[in-house]
Design a protein around this motif. Sequence first.
Motif, PDB file in Angstrom:
ATOM      1  N   ARG A 294      46.254  42.835  41.967  1.00  0.00           N
ATOM      2  CA  ARG A 294      45.106  43.155  41.120  1.00  0.00           C
ATOM      3  C   ARG A 294      44.049  43.819  41.990  1.00  0.00           C
ATOM      4  NH1 ARG A 294      43.023  40.844  36.308  1.00  0.00           N
ATOM      5  NH2 ARG A 294      44.780  39.434  36.380  1.00  0.00           N
ATOM      6  N   PHE A 295      43.505  44.912  41.506  1.00  0.00           N
ATOM      7  CA  PHE A 295      42.386  45.589  42.157  1.00  0.00           C
ATOM      8  C   PHE A 295      41.261  45.653  41.135  1.00  0.00           C
ATOM      9  CE2 PHE A 295      39.712  49.078  43.425  1.00  0.00           C
ATOM     10  CZ  PHE A 295      39.743  49.082  44.812  1.00  0.00           C
ATOM     11  N   VAL A 296      40.208  44.870  41.340  1.00  0.00           N
ATOM     12  CA  VAL A 296      39.084  44.861  40.410  1.00  0.00           C
ATOM     13  C   VAL A 296      38.234  46.090  40.698  1.00  0.00           C
ATOM     14  CG1 VAL A 296      37.019  43.638  39.653  1.00  0.00           C
ATOM     15  CG2 VAL A 296      39.104  42.366  40.175  1.00  0.00           C
ATOM     16  N   PHE A 297      38.082  46.929  39.690  1.00  0.00           N
ATOM     17  CA  PHE A 297      37.342  48.172  39.855  1.00  0.00           C
ATOM     18  C   PHE A 297      35.873  48.020  39.457  1.00  0.00           C
ATOM     19  CE2 PHE A 297      36.077  52.546  39.009  1.00  0.00           C
ATOM     20  CZ  PHE A 297      36.595  53.178  40.130  1.00  0.00           C
ATOM     21  N   ALA A 298      35.584  47.245  38.404  1.00  0.00           N
ATOM     22  CA  ALA A 298      34.202  47.061  37.944  1.00  0.00           C
ATOM     23  C   ALA A 298      34.129  45.821  37.072  1.00  0.00           C
ATOM     24  CB  ALA A 298      33.746  48.287  37.153  1.00  0.00           C
TER      25      ALA A 298
END
Length: 163
Positions: A125-129
Amino acid sequence: MKTILVSRAVSKPGWWMFGVAMIAAAWWGQPLIDSVHFENHFFGVFWYSMVVLGLMFWALPGEQYTDGTILERRTMLLGLVPVWRKSEPMSGFERVELTQEPNVFGKDSVWLSLINREDGETTRRFVFAYFPASQRGIAKAQQMAGDLSQISGLPFAQAAPEV
């Protein structure tokens, strides 16, 4: 021309309000330093060490950046000069997703993430905003999720539930 998408902490009002609050706290603590009593000097040192610690966190906001091929998380000095970067290829993810998380205090949060799943389990998971789960926040999150999906070529998997 290549399209880019950036999520910046310095573009949020909370970042600016925290900076103003730290300046006000520094000004408010002046009598602790100017006092003739030794005890006040001790409390003044403690007060200003907390103000300096808060300003250190404030001075290094984060931002996420993508041009459709890479994802980059950066820590910026005052939002202007990068001091740390971490990049990941966009090819490591399979979809764009919005998830809503309940908060104990205040409004829920909506997280815009890039996800990779295997066997129904999220492996990356890569949280962008993130956004507050208000109608306006959800609308902004859905708009940014659509933009991120279009730039990256990844499908937009789910919308956050309405408030």
